[in-house]
Design a protein around this motif. Sequence first.
Motif, PDB file in Angstrom:
ATOM      1  N   LEU A 180      61.149  49.064 -53.840  1.00 22.36           N
ATOM      2  CA  LEU A 180      61.700  49.009 -53.512  1.00 22.36           C
ATOM      3  C   LEU A 180      62.661  49.982 -52.461  1.00 22.36           C
ATOM      4  CD1 LEU A 180      63.684  47.018 -56.223  1.00 22.36           C
ATOM      5  CD2 LEU A 180      62.566  45.770 -54.581  1.00 22.36           C
ATOM      6  N   PHE A 181      62.614  51.221 -52.593  1.00 21.90           N
ATOM      7  CA  PHE A 181      63.238  52.263 -51.760  1.00 21.90           C
ATOM      8  C   PHE A 181      62.427  51.897 -50.442  1.00 21.90           C
ATOM      9  CE2 PHE A 181      62.670  56.714 -50.298  1.00 21.90           C
ATOM     10  CZ  PHE A 181      64.175  56.556 -50.042  1.00 21.90           C
TER      11      PHE A 181
ATOM     12  N   CYS B  77      65.905  60.531 -45.392  1.00 26.01           N
ATOM     13  CA  CYS B  77      66.512  58.625 -45.089  1.00 26.01           C
ATOM     14  C   CYS B  77      68.429  58.721 -44.060  1.00 26.01           C
ATOM     15  CB  CYS B  77      66.818  58.242 -47.352  1.00 26.01           C
ATOM     16  SG  CYS B  77      67.353  56.807 -46.893  1.00 26.01           S
ATOM     17  N   HIS B  78      68.341  57.608 -43.796  1.00 26.51           N
ATOM     18  CA  HIS B  78      69.667  57.363 -43.311  1.00 26.51           C
ATOM     19  C   HIS B  78      71.045  57.016 -44.418  1.00 26.51           C
ATOM     20  CE1 HIS B  78      66.405  55.691 -40.668  1.00 26.51           C
ATOM     21  NE2 HIS B  78      67.389  55.937 -39.398  1.00 26.51           N
ATOM     22  N   SER B  79      70.214  56.685 -45.812  1.00 27.98           N
ATOM     23  CA  SER B  79      71.708  56.521 -46.191  1.00 27.98           C
ATOM     24  C   SER B  79      71.873  57.837 -46.608  1.00 27.98           C
ATOM     25  CB  SER B  79      70.750  55.737 -47.768  1.00 27.98           C
ATOM     26  OG  SER B  79      70.604  54.415 -47.041  1.00 27.98           O
TER      27      SER B  79
ATOM     28  N   PHE C 193      69.176  52.187 -53.711  1.00 25.06           N
ATOM     29  CA  PHE C 193      67.251  52.328 -54.693  1.00 25.06           C
ATOM     30  C   PHE C 193      67.544  53.867 -53.782  1.00 25.06           C
ATOM     31  CE2 PHE C 193      66.987  48.440 -53.227  1.00 25.06           C
ATOM     32  CZ  PHE C 193      67.000  47.537 -54.639  1.00 25.06           C
ATOM     33  N   PHE C 194      68.393  54.000 -53.301  1.00 21.26           N
ATOM     34  CA  PHE C 194      68.141  56.192 -52.293  1.00 21.26           C
ATOM     35  C   PHE C 194      68.611  56.750 -53.728  1.00 21.26           C
ATOM     36  CE2 PHE C 194      71.158  59.378 -51.339  1.00 21.26           C
ATOM     37  CZ  PHE C 194      69.787  60.523 -50.582  1.00 21.26           C
ATOM     38  N   TYR C 195      69.214  56.214 -54.274  1.00 18.30           N
ATOM     39  CA  TYR C 195      70.246  57.169 -55.624  1.00 18.30           C
ATOM     40  C   TYR C 195      68.682  57.236 -56.138  1.00 18.30           C
ATOM     41  CZ  TYR C 195      74.704  56.982 -53.361  1.00 18.30           C
ATOM     42  OH  TYR C 195      75.880  56.988 -52.035  1.00 18.30           O
TER      43      TYR C 195
END
Length: 270
Positions: free
Chosen positions: A104-105, A203-205, A153-155
Amino acid sequence: MASTDSTQTGGGRAHIPRRTLRTDRWWVGPLLTTLGLATFVVYATLRVFQQDHYWVPEYHYLTPFYSPCVAQQCAPEAALFGRLPVEFPPLVPYALVSLPILLLFRLTCYYYRKAYYRSIWLSPPACAVREPHRAYTGETRPLMRLQNGHRYFFYAAALISLVNTWDMLIAFFHGTGGGFGVGLGNIIMLVNVVMLWTYTLSCHSCRHVFGGRLRSFGTHPVRYWMWSRISTLNNRHMLYAWLSLATLMITDAYIALIASGTIEDLRILN
Protein backbone atom coordinates in the motif's frame (compact mmCIF):
# COMPACT_ATOMS: atom_id res chain seq x y z
CA MET A 1 -6.21 27.54 -43.62
CA ALA A 2 -6.97 24.36 -41.75
CA SER A 3 -4.49 21.51 -42.15
CA THR A 4 -5.41 17.96 -43.06
CA ASP A 5 -4.97 16.99 -39.40
CA SER A 6 -7.34 19.49 -37.81
CA THR A 7 -10.43 21.52 -38.54
CA GLN A 8 -11.69 24.66 -36.87
CA THR A 9 -15.19 24.31 -35.43
CA GLY A 10 -17.22 27.30 -34.30
CA GLY A 11 -14.22 29.39 -33.33
CA GLY A 12 -13.38 26.90 -30.57
CA ARG A 13 -10.52 24.49 -30.19
CA ALA A 14 -9.18 22.67 -33.23
CA HIS A 15 -10.40 19.11 -33.55
CA ILE A 16 -7.48 16.73 -34.03
CA PRO A 17 -8.64 13.26 -35.06
CA ARG A 18 -5.24 11.70 -34.56
CA ARG A 19 -4.21 10.37 -31.19
CA THR A 20 -1.14 12.58 -31.34
CA LEU A 21 0.89 14.61 -33.81
CA ARG A 22 4.15 13.71 -32.10
CA THR A 23 6.71 11.98 -34.30
CA ASP A 24 9.17 10.92 -31.60
CA ARG A 25 9.08 7.54 -29.82
CA TRP A 26 6.98 8.81 -26.92
CA TRP A 27 5.77 5.27 -26.17
CA VAL A 28 9.22 4.04 -25.10
CA GLY A 29 8.95 5.57 -21.62
CA PRO A 30 5.54 4.07 -20.75
CA LEU A 31 6.61 0.71 -22.20
CA LEU A 32 9.81 0.53 -20.13
CA THR A 33 7.91 1.58 -17.02
CA THR A 34 5.34 -1.15 -17.57
CA LEU A 35 8.02 -3.79 -18.13
CA GLY A 36 9.94 -2.67 -15.05
CA LEU A 37 6.91 -2.75 -12.76
CA ALA A 38 5.73 -6.06 -14.23
CA THR A 39 9.15 -7.64 -13.66
CA PHE A 40 9.10 -6.73 -9.98
CA VAL A 41 5.48 -7.75 -9.45
CA VAL A 42 5.96 -11.16 -11.09
CA TYR A 43 9.23 -11.86 -9.30
CA ALA A 44 7.97 -10.73 -5.89
CA THR A 45 4.72 -12.69 -6.23
CA LEU A 46 6.53 -15.91 -7.12
CA ARG A 47 8.98 -15.55 -4.26
CA VAL A 48 6.41 -14.59 -1.64
CA PHE A 49 4.26 -17.60 -2.41
CA GLN A 50 7.19 -19.98 -2.85
CA GLN A 51 7.55 -20.07 0.95
CA ASP A 52 11.00 -21.60 0.78
CA HIS A 53 14.67 -20.57 0.49
CA TYR A 54 14.16 -17.41 2.54
CA TRP A 55 16.50 -18.08 5.45
CA VAL A 56 20.23 -18.86 5.82
CA PRO A 57 20.76 -19.94 9.45
CA GLU A 58 24.58 -20.06 9.20
CA TYR A 59 24.80 -16.30 8.68
CA HIS A 60 21.35 -15.20 9.86
CA TYR A 61 20.35 -13.94 6.42
CA LEU A 62 16.62 -13.29 6.13
CA THR A 63 15.21 -12.03 2.86
CA PRO A 64 13.20 -8.79 3.12
CA PHE A 65 10.26 -10.48 1.36
CA TYR A 66 9.80 -12.66 4.47
CA SER A 67 10.58 -10.11 7.17
CA PRO A 68 9.26 -10.15 9.81
CA CYS A 69 8.53 -13.86 9.50
CA VAL A 70 5.47 -14.42 11.70
CA ALA A 71 3.93 -17.66 10.38
CA GLN A 72 3.99 -20.77 12.52
CA GLN A 73 5.87 -22.45 9.66
CA CYS A 74 8.78 -19.97 9.91
CA ALA A 75 12.11 -21.27 11.13
CA PRO A 76 12.25 -20.37 14.84
CA GLU A 77 15.55 -18.48 14.47
CA ALA A 78 14.13 -16.47 11.57
CA ALA A 79 11.13 -15.29 13.60
CA LEU A 80 12.90 -12.54 15.52
CA PHE A 81 9.61 -11.12 16.77
CA GLY A 82 7.88 -14.40 17.47
CA ARG A 83 5.46 -16.58 15.53
CA LEU A 84 1.69 -16.62 15.51
CA PRO A 85 0.22 -19.74 17.13
CA VAL A 86 -1.54 -20.97 13.99
CA GLU A 87 -0.19 -22.25 10.69
CA PHE A 88 -0.87 -20.14 7.64
CA PRO A 89 -2.74 -21.63 4.66
CA PRO A 90 -0.51 -22.32 1.62
CA LEU A 91 -1.25 -19.04 -0.18
CA VAL A 92 -0.86 -16.74 2.84
CA PRO A 93 2.56 -15.00 2.92
CA TYR A 94 4.79 -15.69 5.92
CA ALA A 95 5.36 -11.93 6.26
CA LEU A 96 1.66 -11.23 6.55
CA VAL A 97 2.22 -8.16 8.71
CA SER A 98 4.67 -6.26 6.53
CA LEU A 99 3.78 -7.08 2.93
CA PRO A 100 0.32 -5.41 2.84
CA ILE A 101 1.80 -2.27 4.41
CA LEU A 102 4.68 -2.07 1.95
CA LEU A 103 2.38 -2.80 -0.99
CA LEU A 104 0.00 0.00 0.00
CA PHE A 105 2.90 2.38 0.68
CA ARG A 106 4.30 1.90 -2.81
CA LEU A 107 0.94 1.65 -4.51
CA THR A 108 -0.11 5.04 -3.12
CA CYS A 109 3.32 6.65 -3.57
CA TYR A 110 3.11 9.87 -5.57
CA TYR A 111 5.78 8.74 -8.01
CA TYR A 112 4.40 5.24 -8.53
CA ARG A 113 0.94 6.68 -9.04
CA LYS A 114 2.28 8.82 -11.84
CA ALA A 115 4.16 5.83 -13.25
CA TYR A 116 1.30 3.36 -13.44
CA TYR A 117 -1.34 5.98 -14.27
CA ARG A 118 0.62 6.86 -17.41
CA SER A 119 2.08 3.51 -18.41
CA ILE A 120 -0.68 1.06 -17.49
CA TRP A 121 -3.88 3.11 -17.33
CA LEU A 122 -2.71 5.48 -20.10
CA SER A 123 -4.10 8.49 -18.27
CA PRO A 124 -2.43 10.12 -20.13
CA PRO A 125 0.38 7.99 -21.62
CA ALA A 126 2.52 11.02 -22.49
CA CYS A 127 2.43 14.77 -22.96
CA ALA A 128 0.34 15.82 -25.98
CA VAL A 129 -0.98 12.27 -26.45
CA ARG A 130 -4.72 11.74 -26.21
CA GLU A 131 -5.77 9.21 -23.59
CA PRO A 132 -8.25 6.48 -24.54
CA HIS A 133 -10.69 7.21 -21.70
CA ARG A 134 -13.91 9.06 -22.47
CA ALA A 135 -14.10 10.87 -19.15
CA TYR A 136 -11.68 12.02 -16.48
CA THR A 137 -12.61 11.13 -12.91
CA GLY A 138 -9.30 11.72 -11.18
CA GLU A 139 -9.17 10.07 -7.76
CA THR A 140 -12.79 10.68 -6.84
CA ARG A 141 -14.08 7.12 -7.06
CA PRO A 142 -14.37 5.18 -3.76
CA LEU A 143 -11.45 2.80 -4.34
CA MET A 144 -9.21 5.60 -5.59
CA ARG A 145 -9.74 7.52 -2.36
CA LEU A 146 -7.44 4.98 -0.76
CA GLN A 147 -4.62 7.02 -2.30
CA ASN A 148 -5.22 9.66 0.35
CA GLY A 149 -3.99 7.23 2.99
CA HIS A 150 -0.43 7.42 1.74
CA ARG A 151 0.71 9.53 4.68
CA TYR A 152 -0.42 6.83 7.11
CA PHE A 153 1.20 4.03 5.13
CA PHE A 154 4.41 6.05 5.32
CA TYR A 155 4.51 5.78 9.12
CA ALA A 156 3.94 2.03 8.99
CA ALA A 157 6.53 1.57 6.21
CA ALA A 158 9.10 3.42 8.34
CA LEU A 159 8.57 0.84 11.09
CA ILE A 160 9.09 -1.98 8.58
CA SER A 161 12.32 -0.30 7.47
CA LEU A 162 13.46 -0.42 11.10
CA VAL A 163 12.77 -4.17 11.11
CA ASN A 164 14.83 -4.58 7.92
CA THR A 165 17.61 -2.55 9.53
CA TRP A 166 17.61 -4.87 12.53
CA ASP A 167 17.75 -7.93 10.26
CA MET A 168 20.76 -6.42 8.52
CA LEU A 169 22.61 -5.48 11.71
CA ILE A 170 22.11 -8.75 13.56
CA ALA A 171 23.45 -10.69 10.56
CA PHE A 172 26.87 -9.08 11.09
CA PHE A 173 27.14 -10.91 14.43
CA HIS A 174 26.45 -14.36 13.03
CA GLY A 175 29.60 -15.04 11.12
CA THR A 176 31.38 -18.37 10.96
CA GLY A 177 31.58 -19.66 14.52
CA GLY A 178 28.93 -17.24 15.75
CA GLY A 179 31.15 -14.16 16.01
CA PHE A 180 31.35 -10.95 14.03
CA GLY A 181 31.66 -11.57 10.33
CA VAL A 182 31.20 -9.96 6.95
CA GLY A 183 30.12 -11.69 3.80
CA LEU A 184 28.87 -10.53 0.46
CA GLY A 185 25.36 -11.15 1.78
CA ASN A 186 25.96 -8.63 4.57
CA ILE A 187 27.07 -6.02 2.06
CA ILE A 188 24.06 -6.65 -0.18
CA MET A 189 21.68 -6.42 2.78
CA LEU A 190 23.36 -3.19 3.91
CA VAL A 191 23.01 -1.60 0.48
CA ASN A 192 19.38 -2.68 0.35
CA VAL A 193 18.60 -1.12 3.74
CA VAL A 194 20.28 2.12 2.69
CA MET A 195 18.18 2.24 -0.47
CA LEU A 196 14.97 1.42 1.43
CA TRP A 197 15.61 4.26 3.86
CA THR A 198 16.57 6.63 1.06
CA TYR A 199 13.33 5.86 -0.78
CA THR A 200 11.25 6.09 2.41
CA LEU A 201 12.80 9.33 3.67
CA SER A 202 12.62 11.00 0.25
CA CYS A 203 8.85 10.43 0.28
CA HIS A 204 6.62 13.48 -0.14
CA SER A 205 4.80 12.58 3.06
CA CYS A 206 8.05 12.51 5.02
CA ARG A 207 8.86 15.97 3.65
CA HIS A 208 5.46 17.20 4.83
CA VAL A 209 5.99 15.71 8.32
CA PHE A 210 8.94 18.02 8.91
CA GLY A 211 7.96 21.08 6.89
CA GLY A 212 4.19 21.03 6.59
CA ARG A 213 1.77 23.29 8.44
CA LEU A 214 4.43 25.77 9.51
CA ARG A 215 3.79 29.51 9.27
CA SER A 216 7.48 30.31 9.53
CA PHE A 217 10.63 28.25 9.18
CA GLY A 218 12.49 30.90 11.16
CA THR A 219 10.99 29.75 14.44
CA HIS A 220 11.67 26.08 13.70
CA PRO A 221 15.34 25.85 12.62
CA VAL A 222 15.66 22.11 13.30
CA ARG A 223 12.57 21.23 11.31
CA TYR A 224 13.73 23.54 8.52
CA TRP A 225 17.11 21.80 8.42
CA MET A 226 15.41 18.41 8.21
CA TRP A 227 12.92 19.65 5.60
CA SER A 228 15.68 21.05 3.40
CA ARG A 229 17.68 17.80 3.53
CA ILE A 230 14.62 15.70 2.77
CA SER A 231 13.72 18.08 -0.07
CA THR A 232 17.13 17.38 -1.58
CA LEU A 233 16.42 13.65 -1.45
CA ASN A 234 12.91 14.25 -2.78
CA ASN A 235 14.34 15.66 -6.00
CA ARG A 236 15.48 12.12 -6.89
CA HIS A 237 12.56 10.22 -5.41
CA MET A 238 11.90 8.52 -8.75
CA LEU A 239 15.48 7.23 -8.92
CA TYR A 240 15.35 5.87 -5.38
CA ALA A 241 11.99 4.23 -6.08
CA TRP A 242 13.51 2.17 -8.90
CA LEU A 243 16.82 1.48 -7.16
CA SER A 244 15.05 0.18 -4.05
CA LEU A 245 13.01 -2.21 -6.19
CA ALA A 246 16.23 -3.47 -7.77
CA THR A 247 18.04 -3.96 -4.45
CA LEU A 248 15.03 -5.79 -3.01
CA MET A 249 15.14 -8.33 -5.84
CA ILE A 250 18.92 -8.66 -5.74
CA THR A 251 18.93 -9.20 -1.96
CA ASP A 252 16.17 -11.76 -2.13
CA ALA A 253 17.73 -13.60 -5.08
CA TYR A 254 21.14 -13.79 -3.41
CA ILE A 255 19.74 -15.13 -0.14
CA ALA A 256 17.52 -17.59 -2.03
CA LEU A 257 20.50 -18.93 -3.97
CA ILE A 258 22.46 -19.49 -0.76
CA ALA A 259 19.50 -21.00 1.10
CA SER A 260 18.85 -23.44 -1.75
CA GLY A 261 22.48 -24.55 -1.84
CA THR A 262 23.02 -23.21 -5.36
CA ILE A 263 25.93 -20.98 -4.30
CA GLU A 264 27.96 -20.30 -1.17
CA ASP A 265 28.24 -16.92 0.48
CA LEU A 266 31.47 -15.12 -0.37
CA ARG A 267 33.04 -14.46 3.03
CA ILE A 268 35.17 -11.38 3.46
CA LEU A 269 35.81 -11.60 7.19
CA ASN A 270 35.25 -14.67 9.35
